[in-house]
Write a protein that holds these residues in place. Structure first.
Motif, PDB file in Angstrom:
ATOM      1  N   GLN A 116       4.089  58.113  32.947  1.00  0.00           N
ATOM      2  CA  GLN A 116       2.808  58.472  33.519  1.00  0.00           C
ATOM      3  C   GLN A 116       2.514  57.646  34.771  1.00  0.00           C
ATOM      4  O   GLN A 116       1.675  58.034  35.584  1.00  0.00           O
ATOM      5  N   LEU A 117       3.209  56.527  34.936  1.00  0.00           N
ATOM      6  CA  LEU A 117       3.085  55.668  36.105  1.00  0.00           C
ATOM      7  C   LEU A 117       4.465  55.478  36.723  1.00  0.00           C
ATOM      8  O   LEU A 117       5.479  55.715  36.070  1.00  0.00           O
ATOM      9  N   PRO A 118       4.524  55.068  37.997  1.00  0.00           N
ATOM     10  CA  PRO A 118       5.836  54.884  38.643  1.00  0.00           C
ATOM     11  C   PRO A 118       6.735  53.955  37.856  1.00  0.00           C
ATOM     12  O   PRO A 118       6.301  52.936  37.323  1.00  0.00           O
ATOM     13  N   PHE A 119       7.998  54.311  37.794  1.00  0.00           N
ATOM     14  CA  PHE A 119       8.993  53.555  37.034  1.00  0.00           C
ATOM     15  C   PHE A 119       9.709  52.614  37.990  1.00  0.00           C
ATOM     16  O   PHE A 119      10.394  53.044  38.914  1.00  0.00           O
ATOM     17  N   ALA A 120       9.553  51.297  37.765  1.00  0.00           N
ATOM     18  CA  ALA A 120      10.065  50.311  38.711  1.00  0.00           C
ATOM     19  C   ALA A 120      11.523  49.932  38.458  1.00  0.00           C
ATOM     20  O   ALA A 120      12.172  49.367  39.316  1.00  0.00           O
ATOM     21  N   SER A 121      12.042  50.241  37.273  1.00  0.00           N
ATOM     22  CA  SER A 121      13.389  49.819  36.936  1.00  0.00           C
ATOM     23  C   SER A 121      14.421  50.557  37.790  1.00  0.00           C
ATOM     24  O   SER A 121      14.293  51.746  38.070  1.00  0.00           O
ATOM     25  N   ARG A 122      15.455  49.849  38.191  1.00  0.00           N
ATOM     26  CA  ARG A 122      16.526  50.469  38.963  1.00  0.00           C
ATOM     27  C   ARG A 122      17.610  51.061  38.068  1.00  0.00           C
ATOM     28  O   ARG A 122      18.491  51.760  38.551  1.00  0.00           O
ATOM     29  N   ARG A 123      17.558  50.790  36.787  1.00  0.00           N
ATOM     30  CA  ARG A 123      18.584  51.289  35.876  1.00  0.00           C
ATOM     31  C   ARG A 123      17.927  51.678  34.559  1.00  0.00           C
ATOM     32  O   ARG A 123      17.502  50.831  33.780  1.00  0.00           O
ATOM     33  N   SER A 124      17.809  52.962  34.326  1.00  0.00           N
ATOM     34  CA  SER A 124      17.219  53.468  33.092  1.00  0.00           C
ATOM     35  C   SER A 124      18.178  54.481  32.480  1.00  0.00           C
ATOM     36  O   SER A 124      18.914  55.171  33.187  1.00  0.00           O
ATOM     37  N   SER A 125      18.175  54.532  31.158  1.00  0.00           N
ATOM     38  CA  SER A 125      19.090  55.435  30.455  1.00  0.00           C
ATOM     39  C   SER A 125      18.311  56.273  29.456  1.00  0.00           C
ATOM     40  O   SER A 125      17.285  55.850  28.923  1.00  0.00           O
ATOM     41  N   PHE A 126      18.835  57.460  29.208  1.00  0.00           N
ATOM     42  CA  PHE A 126      18.239  58.388  28.259  1.00  0.00           C
ATOM     43  C   PHE A 126      19.353  58.945  27.397  1.00  0.00           C
ATOM     44  O   PHE A 126      20.286  59.573  27.902  1.00  0.00           O
ATOM     45  N   GLU A 127      19.271  58.651  26.101  1.00  0.00           N
ATOM     46  CA  GLU A 127      20.309  59.046  25.152  1.00  0.00           C
ATOM     47  C   GLU A 127      21.682  58.520  25.574  1.00  0.00           C
ATOM     48  O   GLU A 127      22.696  59.196  25.457  1.00  0.00           O
TER      49      GLU A 127
ATOM     50  N   ILE B 249      21.460  42.518  20.371  1.00  0.00           N
ATOM     51  CA  ILE B 249      20.806  43.745  20.842  1.00  0.00           C
ATOM     52  C   ILE B 249      21.415  44.241  22.153  1.00  0.00           C
ATOM     53  O   ILE B 249      21.780  45.417  22.273  1.00  0.00           O
ATOM     54  N   LEU B 250      21.540  43.370  23.136  1.00  0.00           N
ATOM     55  CA  LEU B 250      22.044  43.799  24.440  1.00  0.00           C
ATOM     56  C   LEU B 250      23.471  44.343  24.378  1.00  0.00           C
ATOM     57  O   LEU B 250      23.771  45.347  25.043  1.00  0.00           O
ATOM     58  N   PRO B 251      24.374  43.740  23.621  1.00  0.00           N
ATOM     59  CA  PRO B 251      25.706  44.357  23.509  1.00  0.00           C
ATOM     60  C   PRO B 251      25.671  45.770  22.942  1.00  0.00           C
ATOM     61  O   PRO B 251      26.451  46.631  23.368  1.00  0.00           O
ATOM     62  N   ARG B 252      24.760  46.044  22.018  1.00  0.00           N
ATOM     63  CA  ARG B 252      24.632  47.396  21.478  1.00  0.00           C
ATOM     64  C   ARG B 252      24.163  48.373  22.547  1.00  0.00           C
ATOM     65  O   ARG B 252      24.645  49.506  22.635  1.00  0.00           O
ATOM     66  N   ILE B 253      23.212  47.931  23.379  1.00  0.00           N
ATOM     67  CA  ILE B 253      22.723  48.791  24.460  1.00  0.00           C
ATOM     68  C   ILE B 253      23.844  49.096  25.454  1.00  0.00           C
ATOM     69  O   ILE B 253      24.033  50.246  25.881  1.00  0.00           O
ATOM     70  N   GLN B 254      24.617  48.068  25.813  1.00  0.00           N
ATOM     71  CA  GLN B 254      25.723  48.267  26.746  1.00  0.00           C
ATOM     72  C   GLN B 254      26.784  49.190  26.159  1.00  0.00           C
ATOM     73  O   GLN B 254      27.375  50.014  26.871  1.00  0.00           O
ATOM     74  N   GLN B 255      27.015  49.071  24.865  1.00  0.00           N
ATOM     75  CA  GLN B 255      27.993  49.928  24.215  1.00  0.00           C
ATOM     76  C   GLN B 255      27.542  51.389  24.225  1.00  0.00           C
ATOM     77  O   GLN B 255      28.346  52.294  24.475  1.00  0.00           O
TER      78      GLN B 255
END
Length: 336
Positions: A7-18, A229-235
């Motif tokens: 609903q507001l501008p997304f500032a992240s340069r790297r976002s993932s979906f599924e 947590i972060l290794p799972r996200i990267q995987q």
């Protein structure tokens, strides 16, 4: 929450979906966001709101619209109040829990893969809150990811969620299951007492901590996050595939379709609020007569002055009544 719900501008340069790295605008149609104070027309029914949302945002075939509306009413347990007015502080309508479920149903018209809810249980009693959470749980079981914010969930509601994120001063201090929270708090030296809601315990602990203790508490979780947590996200991101055409934004309806739907809704609302409608006509008639009498008294020889004054008043049906005392002078000035 508005940022996550796009609903507001997304500032992240790297976002993932599924698991796939995407541009936020490409997945906007697959993410729904339900605000805490979801504004709905008080003189419309849940069935009419779902039908309007389906026509404007989804299907064109009337049979498909009717079918989707019926399915959502059944899925969110709104059959009993489907044809009851939403209501407001002045109009009697459905309950608070039914309003929450209606707002969720409106956003589910687009068949999103993820839905964000800002304080969906605020202002609800225990049973209404439990009903809303059960509906959200059923959505999750059918493949729609659900993320909502809460300040004080009960023990039953707390155990319903599969994963929990606890924030304090903008920092993540825990992310995991309800069962793992008990063991983590014990390892952190702040065990959960027997028969106490773990959610109440961790929220109370972060409130009484000093800023230094809170910083150390957040850093201790950050270490766990970096190692697990972060290794799972990267995987997941490494195994993700490029999003397909199903993530393309939905096409907007034509101007004529939007205008027809909104005019129909306003006409129904006007006809249902007949007391207000009659009052508006009566006030216009009385004030118009008052202006005519005022002008006729001041300028009796000018036959056309009252006619001008009446025309001037009739063109202002929504005049600000707080300034009505200025109108006779204004009408005279116009008619002279």
């Amino acid at each position: 929450m508005p940022v996550l719900g796009l609903q507001l501008p997304f500032a992240s340069r790297r976002s993932s979906f599924e698991g796939a790295v995407v541009e936020p605008v490409d997945v906007r149609s697959k993410i729904a966001y339900v605000m805490q104070d979801y504004a709905m027309p008080p003189l419309s029914t849940p069935r009419e709101l779902l039908h309007m949302s389906a026509v404007l945002r989804r299907a064109r075939d009337p049979a498909a619209v009717t079918q989707q509306v019926r399915e959502l009413l059944e899925a969110l347990r709104l059959q009993k109040c489907a044809d009851t007015l939403v209501g407001s502080s002045l109009v009697r309508g459905i309950s608070g829990g039914e309003k929450k479920r209606t707002s969720v149903a409106v956003e589910l018209i687009t068949r999103p893969r993820m839905i964000f809810l800002d304080e969906p249980l605020s202002g609800l009693d225990s049973y209404a809150a439990w009903t809303v959470v059960q509906v959200l749980r059923e959505l999750a079981e059918h493949g729609c990811a659900v993320l909502c914010t809460m300040h004080q969930p009960s023990s039953d509601i707390f155990e319903t969620f599969q994963e929990i994120i606890c924030l304090a001063e903008g920092r993540v201090v825990y992310f995991g299951t309800a069962t793992e929270l008990i063991s983590y708090m014990e390892q952190a030296g702040r065990p959960v007492p027997t028969h106490l809601n773990p959610a109440d315990h961790i929220l109370f602990q972060v409130q009484i901590m000093s800023m230094e203790d809170l910083r150390q508490f957040a850093q201790s979780w950050a270490a766990v996050e970096n190692s697990s947590i972060l290794p799972r996200i990267q995987q997941v991101r490494a195994a993700g595939t490029a999003p397909g055409s199903a993530l393309q934004p939905l096409k907007r309806k034509s101007f004529g379709t939007q205008l027809a739907v909104l005019v129909r809704r306003e006409f129904k609302a006007t006809m249902r609020d007949r007391t207000n409608l009659v009052a508006r006509f009566a006030v216009n008639a009385i004030m118009g007569l008052f202006v005519c009498l005022h002008v006729c008294r001041d300028r009796p020889k000018e036959q056309h002055a009252p006619r001008y004054a009446v025309a001037f008043w009739c063109n202002l049906p929504d005049y600000d009544w707080d300034d009505a005392w200025q109108l006779p002078a204004t009408a005279v000035a116009v008619s002279v």
